[in-house]
Design a protein around this motif. Sequence first.
Motif, PDB file in Angstrom:
ATOM      1  N   SER A 101       7.302   5.033  -0.353  1.00  0.00           N
ATOM      2  CA  SER A 101       7.043   6.447  -0.591  1.00  0.00           C
ATOM      3  C   SER A 101       8.208   7.113  -1.324  1.00  0.00           C
ATOM      4  CB  SER A 101       6.740   7.182   0.718  1.00  0.00           C
ATOM      5  OG  SER A 101       7.766   6.983   1.671  1.00  0.00           O
ATOM      6  N   HIS A 197       0.134   0.572   9.383  1.00  0.00           N
ATOM      7  CA  HIS A 197       0.567   0.434   7.988  1.00  0.00           C
ATOM      8  C   HIS A 197       1.854  -0.378   7.873  1.00  0.00           C
ATOM      9  CE1 HIS A 197       3.640   3.468   8.914  1.00  0.00           C
ATOM     10  NE2 HIS A 197       2.674   4.074   9.584  1.00  0.00           N
ATOM     11  N   ASP A 198       2.302  -0.990   8.976  1.00  0.00           N
ATOM     12  CA  ASP A 198       3.616  -1.632   8.991  1.00  0.00           C
ATOM     13  C   ASP A 198       3.560  -2.940   9.778  1.00  0.00           C
ATOM     14  OD1 ASP A 198       6.404  -1.938   8.644  1.00  0.00           O
ATOM     15  OD2 ASP A 198       6.716  -1.147  10.650  1.00  0.00           O
ATOM     16  N   ASP A 227       0.806  -1.840   3.642  1.00  0.00           N
ATOM     17  CA  ASP A 227       0.774  -0.875   2.544  1.00  0.00           C
ATOM     18  C   ASP A 227       0.186   0.433   3.060  1.00  0.00           C
ATOM     19  OD1 ASP A 227       0.732  -0.353  -0.560  1.00  0.00           O
ATOM     20  OD2 ASP A 227      -1.224   0.287   0.202  1.00  0.00           O
ATOM     21  N   HIS A 228       0.955   1.514   2.973  1.00  0.00           N
ATOM     22  CA  HIS A 228       0.484   2.762   3.567  1.00  0.00           C
ATOM     23  C   HIS A 228      -0.670   3.376   2.786  1.00  0.00           C
ATOM     24  CE1 HIS A 228       3.224   4.470   0.514  1.00  0.00           C
ATOM     25  NE2 HIS A 228       2.554   5.588   0.647  1.00  0.00           N
ATOM     26  N   ALA A 231      -3.721   1.702   3.949  1.00  0.00           N
ATOM     27  CA  ALA A 231      -3.997   2.158   5.312  1.00  0.00           C
ATOM     28  C   ALA A 231      -4.714   3.501   5.302  1.00  0.00           C
ATOM     29  CB  ALA A 231      -2.698   2.251   6.108  1.00  0.00           C
ATOM     30  N   THR A 242      -3.824   6.977  12.112  1.00  0.00           N
ATOM     31  CA  THR A 242      -2.488   6.421  11.901  1.00  0.00           C
ATOM     32  C   THR A 242      -1.474   7.552  11.967  1.00  0.00           C
ATOM     33  OG1 THR A 242      -1.224   4.855  10.546  1.00  0.00           O
ATOM     34  CG2 THR A 242      -2.345   6.628   9.371  1.00  0.00           C
ATOM     35  N   LEU A 244       2.143   8.715   9.987  1.00  0.00           N
ATOM     36  CA  LEU A 244       2.947   8.445   8.804  1.00  0.00           C
ATOM     37  C   LEU A 244       3.944   9.580   8.562  1.00  0.00           C
ATOM     38  CD1 LEU A 244       0.266   7.150   6.264  1.00  0.00           C
ATOM     39  CD2 LEU A 244       2.347   5.931   6.888  1.00  0.00           C
ATOM     40  N   ALA A 248       4.883  10.202   2.802  1.00  0.00           N
ATOM     41  CA  ALA A 248       3.904   9.178   2.453  1.00  0.00           C
ATOM     42  C   ALA A 248       2.510   9.739   2.239  1.00  0.00           C
ATOM     43  CB  ALA A 248       3.858   8.100   3.533  1.00  0.00           C
TER      44      ALA A 248
END
Length: 302
Positions: A101, A197-198, A227-228, A231, A242, A244, A248
């Motif tokens: 990001s 996402h991780d 990959d965010h 996601a 999610t 974040l 992001a």
Amino acid sequence: MLNPRRLEILRAVLAAGSINGAARNLSYSPATISQHMAALARETGLVLFEKQGRGIAATDAARELADQAQALLADFGRFERAVADLRGGQGQHLAVACFASAAEQWMPAVVRAVRRLQPNLTVEISLNEPVDGRGRRRPDLGIRTEPADGAGIRLDGYARHELVVEELVAVLPAVHPLAGASEVSLRDLAQQPWVDHDIYDSPIGRIVLGACSAAGFTPRYAARLDDHRAALRLVAAGIGVTVLPRLAVPDLVPGLVTKPLMRPGVSRRIVVHAGQDRRRAALVACAVKQLRASADESTAVA
């Protein structure tokens, strides 16, 4: 002294599974590959291959040598490229390692700023999250995530600069029952399916998991990615929720909403580790100044 090219050939043999396979992949003759392997065995004093049926099999020593050589060959490759750049008169580079990001939101302004200072400069950007990968060069600047309430990490040879403390947000499908709430508690998400996402357990993922643990639960994942952006697409499809950083999710995918997180709030600290090489001092200072401005702008927008 070990010949780096022979170490590369050893890795090629192990990857191909045979001398003949490596010869095809490298456009060498099998005899040449065998000669290099025999020479490497003499240089190291190790038995690298043993007869097995009609062929040969790599020994444990060969596999360990190949594993240990990986970092060395990456460093040597960067050294060779630096020599080639200098020979070609293209030795001006600035290497930046950062998370995705930051690369997306901050790097355009940073590249513009440093290239105004040095028009012939090449800026090389590599990602250090979700996995701490290796770029072409040792980073001149490393942008990293830390827990907001944790001790700051310091790296030898680098000056540490704090850029911003950033809040994390809940990201929900627009049709989610909580989409109309003014804020969301982490506990509200305890029974929800999550999109991770991780998958590689980078710092931001550890921050999120730590906050969930403090709230008394472990997320139940419906999908896990590294990959965010992908996601976010899964969240928009209704697969899960999610959490974040705001950086992001500056422009939401249609079908998504973000909500502030409360009880507990979740945040991260973003820092930049700036190299102290005097030859690049002006460029590094320019980049840090622009990063501060971009971080301030991100906070103001949020």
